[in-house]
Design a protein around this motif. Structure first.
Motif, PDB file in Angstrom:
ATOM      1  N   ALA A 135      15.717  29.500  71.051  1.00 54.55           N
ATOM      2  CA  ALA A 135      14.689  30.483  71.410  1.00 54.55           C
ATOM      3  C   ALA A 135      14.102  31.108  70.150  1.00 54.55           C
ATOM      4  O   ALA A 135      14.787  31.250  69.125  1.00 54.55           O
ATOM      5  CB  ALA A 135      15.286  31.552  72.314  1.00 54.55           C
ATOM      6  N   ARG A 136      12.828  31.500  70.220  1.00 53.63           N
ATOM      7  CA  ARG A 136      12.125  32.053  69.051  1.00 53.63           C
ATOM      8  C   ARG A 136      11.856  33.536  69.252  1.00 53.63           C
ATOM      9  O   ARG A 136      11.267  33.965  70.262  1.00 53.63           O
ATOM     10  CB  ARG A 136      10.802  31.324  68.836  1.00 53.63           C
ATOM     11  CG  ARG A 136      10.955  29.875  68.381  1.00 53.63           C
ATOM     12  CD  ARG A 136      11.392  29.797  66.919  1.00 53.63           C
ATOM     13  NE  ARG A 136      10.411  30.425  66.059  1.00 53.63           N
ATOM     14  CZ  ARG A 136       9.314  29.792  65.580  1.00 53.63           C
ATOM     15  NH1 ARG A 136       9.109  28.522  65.896  1.00 53.63           N
ATOM     16  NH2 ARG A 136       8.477  30.415  64.801  1.00 53.63           N
ATOM     17  N   LEU A 137      12.287  34.328  68.268  1.00 57.32           N
ATOM     18  CA  LEU A 137      12.001  35.753  68.279  1.00 57.32           C
ATOM     19  C   LEU A 137      10.506  35.989  68.124  1.00 57.32           C
ATOM     20  O   LEU A 137       9.815  35.243  67.418  1.00 57.32           O
ATOM     21  CB  LEU A 137      12.766  36.460  67.170  1.00 57.32           C
ATOM     22  CG  LEU A 137      14.278  36.543  67.316  1.00 57.32           C
ATOM     23  CD1 LEU A 137      14.892  37.109  66.033  1.00 57.32           C
ATOM     24  CD2 LEU A 137      14.650  37.414  68.515  1.00 57.32           C
ATOM     25  N   ILE A 138      10.004  37.050  68.775  1.00 62.84           N
ATOM     26  CA  ILE A 138       8.584  37.379  68.648  1.00 62.84           C
ATOM     27  C   ILE A 138       8.226  37.644  67.189  1.00 62.84           C
ATOM     28  O   ILE A 138       7.140  37.268  66.715  1.00 62.84           O
ATOM     29  CB  ILE A 138       8.251  38.613  69.517  1.00 62.84           C
ATOM     30  CG1 ILE A 138       8.528  38.331  70.996  1.00 62.84           C
ATOM     31  CG2 ILE A 138       6.801  39.042  69.329  1.00 62.84           C
ATOM     32  CD1 ILE A 138       7.766  37.177  71.571  1.00 62.84           C
ATOM     33  N   SER A 139       9.128  38.257  66.460  1.00 63.54           N
ATOM     34  CA  SER A 139       8.852  38.597  65.060  1.00 63.54           C
ATOM     35  C   SER A 139       8.648  37.375  64.186  1.00 63.54           C
ATOM     36  O   SER A 139       8.106  37.484  63.079  1.00 63.54           O
ATOM     37  CB  SER A 139      10.001  39.446  64.491  1.00 63.54           C
ATOM     38  OG  SER A 139      11.240  38.749  64.625  1.00 63.54           O
ATOM     39  N   SER A 195      -0.330  38.902  66.487  1.00 70.01           N
ATOM     40  CA  SER A 195      -0.887  40.200  66.107  1.00 70.01           C
ATOM     41  C   SER A 195       0.053  41.325  66.526  1.00 70.01           C
ATOM     42  O   SER A 195       0.820  41.199  67.490  1.00 70.01           O
ATOM     43  CB  SER A 195      -2.256  40.409  66.768  1.00 70.01           C
ATOM     44  OG  SER A 195      -3.173  39.433  66.321  1.00 70.01           O
ATOM     45  N   SER A 196      -0.054  42.436  65.820  1.00 75.05           N
ATOM     46  CA  SER A 196       0.854  43.554  66.060  1.00 75.05           C
ATOM     47  C   SER A 196       0.682  44.149  67.452  1.00 75.05           C
ATOM     48  O   SER A 196       1.602  44.772  67.982  1.00 75.05           O
ATOM     49  CB  SER A 196       0.640  44.645  65.006  1.00 75.05           C
ATOM     50  OG  SER A 196      -0.702  45.107  65.047  1.00 75.05           O
ATOM     51  N   GLU A 231       5.474  36.132  78.925  1.00 76.38           N
ATOM     52  CA  GLU A 231       6.782  36.722  79.153  1.00 76.38           C
ATOM     53  C   GLU A 231       7.604  36.738  77.871  1.00 76.38           C
ATOM     54  O   GLU A 231       7.568  35.783  77.080  1.00 76.38           O
ATOM     55  CB  GLU A 231       7.543  35.937  80.229  1.00 76.38           C
ATOM     56  CG  GLU A 231       6.804  35.861  81.554  1.00 76.38           C
ATOM     57  CD  GLU A 231       7.584  35.116  82.622  1.00 76.38           C
ATOM     58  OE1 GLU A 231       8.827  35.244  82.649  1.00 76.38           O
ATOM     59  OE2 GLU A 231       6.951  34.400  83.417  1.00 76.38           O
ATOM     60  N   VAL A 232       8.313  37.812  77.693  1.00 75.00           N
ATOM     61  CA  VAL A 232       9.295  37.928  76.617  1.00 75.00           C
ATOM     62  C   VAL A 232      10.597  38.391  77.256  1.00 75.00           C
ATOM     63  O   VAL A 232      10.629  38.786  78.429  1.00 75.00           O
ATOM     64  CB  VAL A 232       8.843  38.922  75.521  1.00 75.00           C
ATOM     65  CG1 VAL A 232       7.562  38.454  74.856  1.00 75.00           C
ATOM     66  CG2 VAL A 232       8.651  40.329  76.098  1.00 75.00           C
ATOM     67  N   GLY A 233      11.674  38.332  76.503  1.00 74.58           N
ATOM     68  CA  GLY A 233      12.940  38.759  77.070  1.00 74.58           C
ATOM     69  C   GLY A 233      14.005  38.910  75.999  1.00 74.58           C
ATOM     70  O   GLY A 233      13.822  38.533  74.837  1.00 74.58           O
ATOM     71  N   SER A 284      11.958  46.129  69.992  1.00 73.40           N
ATOM     72  CA  SER A 284      11.425  44.765  69.956  1.00 73.40           C
ATOM     73  C   SER A 284      12.285  43.840  69.102  1.00 73.40           C
ATOM     74  O   SER A 284      11.971  42.654  68.966  1.00 73.40           O
ATOM     75  CB  SER A 284      10.001  44.778  69.391  1.00 73.40           C
ATOM     76  OG  SER A 284       9.996  45.257  68.054  1.00 73.40           O
ATOM     77  N   GLU A 285      13.376  44.358  68.567  1.00 74.11           N
ATOM     78  CA  GLU A 285      14.168  43.610  67.584  1.00 74.11           C
ATOM     79  C   GLU A 285      14.676  42.286  68.130  1.00 74.11           C
ATOM     80  O   GLU A 285      14.658  41.266  67.434  1.00 74.11           O
ATOM     81  CB  GLU A 285      15.342  44.479  67.122  1.00 74.11           C
ATOM     82  CG  GLU A 285      16.221  43.811  66.055  1.00 74.11           C
ATOM     83  CD  GLU A 285      17.355  44.716  65.611  1.00 74.11           C
ATOM     84  OE1 GLU A 285      18.195  44.254  64.828  1.00 74.11           O
ATOM     85  OE2 GLU A 285      17.401  45.882  66.045  1.00 74.11           O
ATOM     86  N   ASN A 286      15.137  42.270  69.378  1.00 78.22           N
ATOM     87  CA  ASN A 286      15.746  41.056  69.922  1.00 78.22           C
ATOM     88  C   ASN A 286      14.873  40.345  70.947  1.00 78.22           C
ATOM     89  O   ASN A 286      15.357  39.466  71.659  1.00 78.22           O
ATOM     90  CB  ASN A 286      17.090  41.415  70.572  1.00 78.22           C
ATOM     91  CG  ASN A 286      18.088  41.940  69.564  1.00 78.22           C
ATOM     92  OD1 ASN A 286      18.220  41.395  68.469  1.00 78.22           O
ATOM     93  ND2 ASN A 286      18.783  43.016  69.923  1.00 78.22           N
TER      94      ASN A 286
END
Length: 934
Positions: A524-528, A533-534, A418-420, A448-450
């Motif tokens: 919280a940790r950003l996906i970036s 992997s891309s 999950e991401v959010g 996907s920035e946030n």
């Protein structure tokens, strides 16, 4: 190209002047169940809609019990694309759409407790009692018989009835036969064109040791699918943190969750028949099915109760009621208070207040968190069966022996992540044409920035394995006179099943990350920032209710299905780079043996110009069962074993009065039974942690003391047959004892709250109803107009739960009171067509009494420790299908078709029709195909 089969269709048009092919669709007597594997049949050519319907009517007419049939319009061509789709045309049968956007979940007279047989042999999927009809493609079948009443010679196990799937046999073909089929199916929601192929080869020859026939049939299909899903979760109170606006019903979660994936099917069956002597036929069969589905959900889900969320621009509906509300803003649950001195248990409710609450029409949610979760479900299911036996018939004696061994294996892998992100605002219309709609800044869903990693990762693996050994011997002796014959038989069956599972949840907090929407959001940790992997993120289809239809980003299901992707996440969470070990507390092993015997006599009594005939018999069954599992106390695993045995007696009797060759009436009585599923009998408790703070943990608890369900059924029919069609009406009454149902209740275990599902026997259920069916061709019209016809079926079903069960007075889950089919037909000079409308009225979709949703209560019982019944319903809906086929030559047939061409949807609601629950976009499929016979 969407219809890239057109070139192939044009190519096949070169084949002309091929010989016609004979196929067996002769009507069976009800005693043929054990003989079907070696049925030699007759040389009857069935092509086109009319002959298919006439053969089905012949089956119905000649049976001594209540049976409806569907006969293939040609070799490898049932009238509908799937088994369930074909069955929905039968009076008394209702179906539902599944997450693969296919019709499934067949109910006979409102019940799913159906025994499925293939050529008269019991089949089961892994650890269940039923058989997944999705595993056998419709194009592999010659006929489906739906038995609604039982005779003593039939295998026990279906309270609802029996579905017999009949495969083609080599002796059913007069000449050597090769049939090739090809079809291209275009799914409009998925915007995908999918292939479907089949080949059947059959032949027979005279040899020095007798006539020998062989048949091989192979089919393959693939279907990409998207089923759009939007729903509004269980309602809770808005007066607490974070919304702090009293008086409203607000869903815990608002979901855009399309089911996305594809389905592959492969099936092969083969048969060998040997007529060793005029009296003896020996046969061997084989069946293999392969089914794989990668359909999983992808979500873009606003969560109104995340920290610091706000609500504004509120428009309330006129649906309001008083609700009991606990401190968490949900329905209070029952608390068991144990007196430490006496051990006496006194039930009370959680502390609550009574609040006036109203459903929302629309609202804006500001500073809200969107949860973008993905499921990578991957299910592979395989069935294998090998069988053989003989038919011996000489003078007045007939013997049939049949034995079969089946294995079934299902492996489910479901790796979720999950991401959010927190977004400025989202506006929600709660009832926009029976479903919610969402409006948001269109740049957000694809950005996907946030995005941050959120909640947890889940590793869910399930392995179900089962095998079934069965053998039966049936004997028949022709007595003559008013007692034409006596039958008796023995059957032995042994089932073994094993279920293994692991459900592992690892939260982001467990690796030191914060979780947005909770007090730890700052960390919280950003996906970036994670170095993944891309392809971790990807565009996951389209949510049709998001900004009027918009694609959105989510965790890529293909990434989650790959070991590379899984291992990246496992490494991030500090987990072993492999599938987790199965959890012993979720395992069970089952071993069951059944011994059955029956005796049955037929009678035929002339009554002047009329004839009274039928059968009377009794079946006796002994069942011995052992189920074992484990329970955990700390680090210690303790085996648990439950052993049960039952002896059941199932009498049956049928009577058919033939007033004339055209008119007849029936009266039947039968008792049937259904053993509980192994999972329901599992004596252990299985608990699963959920990493989402706004969803309850869940679990299941079996009940080894469950009793078999038993049904006493009475059917009465009146049937009138004429050259151009028939009219039939059936009245039925069924009383079911010890009906098994499952419901969920919230429990606190080791300080954590779980929603625990538990099966139970309810006292009794009554079902009664009327079925009306008819078909007619207008032969009196001139010329081409005489090819027109009509077909229809109507069912009135009334089911009531009795006794002191919480659901007493309600109809059974899944039963529509009204269901009908109306069709326009055409069949003349090689052109055949159908246009069919199928409709069913509202029905209960689920029992949510044990859930957290706020609901009305009886003011007179305000302080009583009871939980009001809370049900969800599916709204009335229908679908329109069509098919058109043309015989270009005796060898070549072309056809086109469409299902759900009006693009109807499935809509559900909570309790009151003004409280929207879920809207599903049911797929519309158009097809073009060709069939060539050599």
């Amino acid at each position: 190209m969407r219809f890239n089969l057109l070139g192939a269709v044009s190519l096949t048009a070169m084949f002309v002047s091929m010989p016609a092919v004979a196929q067996d669709n002769s009507a069976p007597t009800p005693q043929e169940t054990a003989e079907q594997a070696g049925d030699t049949g007759g040389d009857i050519i069935v092509t086109g809609v009319r002959q298919s319907l006439e053969r089905a009517a012949e089956v119905k007419r000649n049976a001594v019990q209540v049976v409806d049939s569907i006969v293939a319009t040609d070799i490898g061509k049932l009238p509908d694309p799937t088994v369930a789709a074909a069955l929905q045309r039968v009076p008394g049968i209702q179906v539902q759409n599944d997450r693969n956007n296919e019709l499934s979940t067949v109910r006979i007279r409102g019940l799913t407790d159906i025994l499925t047989t293939v050529n008269g042999r019991e089949v089961a999927t892994t650890t269940g009692r039923g058989f997944d009809l999705q595993d056998v493609p419709a194009e592999a079948l010659a006929r489906i018989d739906a038995y609604k009443s039982q005779t003593a010679d039939q295998i026990e196990g279906g309270v609802a009835g029996t579905l017999d799937l009949r495969l083609n046999r080599p002796f059913s073909f007069r000449d050597p036969t090769l049939v090739l089929t090809a079809r291209q199916n275009y799914a409009t929601i998925a915007d995908a064109s999918n292939p479907q192929f089949g080949i059947l080869a059959a032949g027979k020859t005279d040899t020095s040791i007798g006539e020998i026939g062989a048949l091989v049939n192979v089919t393959y299909s693939r279907a990409e699918n998207i089923r759009s899903v939007t729903n509004l979760g269980e309602r809770r109170y808005s007066g607490g943190t974070p919304l702090n606006v009293p008086g409203l019903l607000v869903p815990q979660v608002l979901r855009n969750m399309p089911d996305v994936g594809d389905v592959k099917r492969f099936q092969a069956n083969a048969a060998l028949q040997w007529q060793a002597t005029p009296s003896l036929q020996i046969y061997v069969d084989g069946l293999y099915t392969y089914f794989r589905s990668t359909t999983g959900f992808a979500g873009f889900n606003p969560q109104p109760f995340t920290t610091n969320s706000r609500i504004s621009e509120i428009t309330a509906s006129d649906y309001c009621f008083d609700a009991r509300v606990n401190a968490g803003g949900t329905n209070p649950t029952i608390v068991n208070n144990v007196d430490p001195d006496t051990g006496e248990v006194r039930q009370t409710l959680q502390p609550f207040t009574v609040q006036r609450v109203c459903e929302l029409k629309s609202a804006r949610f500001d500073n809200v968190v969107i949860n973008q979760n993905s499921s990578s479900e991957d299910v592979t299911q395989k069935n294998k069966m090998v069988a053989g036996g003989f038919n011996f018939e000489r003078d007045r004696v007939k013997l049939v022996f049949d034995a079969a061994y089946q294995t079934s294996r299902s492996f489910l892998q479901n790796f979720n992540a999950e991401v959010g992100q927190r977004v400025p605002t989202v506006f929600v219309e709660f009832d926009d044409n029976d479903g919610p709609s969402f409006t948001i800044d269109p740049s957000i869903p694809l950005s996907s920035e946030n995005l941050s990693l959120r909640n947890s990762i889940n590793q869910n693996y399930t392995l179900g394995e089962g095998n079934l050994l069965q053998a039966r011997l049936d004997g028949e002796y022709e007595v003559g006179g008013i007692l034409p014959k006596i039958k008796a038989g023995l059957r032995y069956a042994k089932r073994e099943a094993r279920f293994q599972e692991v459900r592992q949840t690892n939260t982001v907090q467990s690796i030191g990350f914060g979780n947005i929407g909770t007090p730890s959001e700052a960390n919280a940790r950003l996906i970036s920032s994670l170095g993944l992997s891309s392809d971790f993120l990807g565009v996951i289809g389209v949510a049709p209710r998001l900004n009027g239809g918009q694609a959105f980003l989510g965790v890529n299901p293909a990434y989650l299905r790959s070991e590379r992707g899984r291992n990246e996440l496992r490494e991030l969470f500090g987990l072993p780079l492999r599938q987790p070990d199965f959890d012993p507390t979720k395992e069970f092993n089952a071993d069951e043996a059944t011994y059955a015997g029956y005796i049955e006599g037929s009678y035929e009594i002339p009554l002047g110009s009329m004839t009274l005939d039928g059968v009377i018999g009794t079946r006796v069954i002994r069942t011995e069962r052992t189920i074992s599992g484990f329970e955990r106390a700390g680090d210690t695993l303790t085996p648990i074993v439950a052993k049960t045995s039952d002896t059941d007696i199932l009498p049956s009797a049928t009577a058919r009065l033939q007033f004339s060759p055209s008119f007849q009436a029936r009266l039947t009585y039968s008792r049937s039974m259904r053993r509980p599923d192994f999972a329901s009998l599992n004596p252990t408790e299985s608990l699963t942690l959920v990493g989402n703070d706004f969803l309850l943990n869940n679990g299941s608890r079996g009940n080894p003391d469950l009793k078999p369900q038993k049904s006493d059924s009475i059917d009465m029919t009146a049937e009138y047959y004429f050259p151009s069609g028939y009219v039939a009406v059936t009245g039925y009454y069924r009383s079911i004892k010890d009906r098994v149902v499952s419901s969920s209740a919230k429990e606190t275990i080791d300080g954590l709250e779980y929603l625990i599902s538990t099966p139970r026997n309810i006292g009794s259920v009554d079902l009664k109803g009327i079925e009306l069916s008819a078909q007619y061709f207008f032969d009196f019209l001139p010329g081409a107009l005489s090819g027109f016809g009509v077909q229809g079926a109507f069912t009135l079903a009334d089911s009531t739960i009795k006794g002191d069960d919480p659901l007493s007075g309600n109809p059974l889950v899944g039963v529509s009171k009204y269901n009908y089919t109306a069709g326009l037909l055409y069949d003349k000079k090689g052109l055949s067509a159908r246009l069919i409308w199928t409709f069913r009225s509202k029905y209960i979709n689920g029992d949510n009494t044990g859930g957290v949703a706020l609901r009305p209560f009886d003011p007179a019982r305000e302080d009583e420790a009871y939980v009001p019944v809370f049900l969800s319903y599916v709204r009335p809906a229908g679908r329109l299908d069509f098919s058109v086929g043309y015989d270009v030559t005796d060898a070549l047939r072309l056809d086109i078709g469409g299902t759900n061409i009006l693009r109807n949807k499935t809509s559900t609601y909570w309790g009151d029709k003004r409280v929207v629950f879920q809207l599903n976009g049911d797929e519309t499929v158009y097809s073009i195909g060709a069939r060539v016979k050599f």
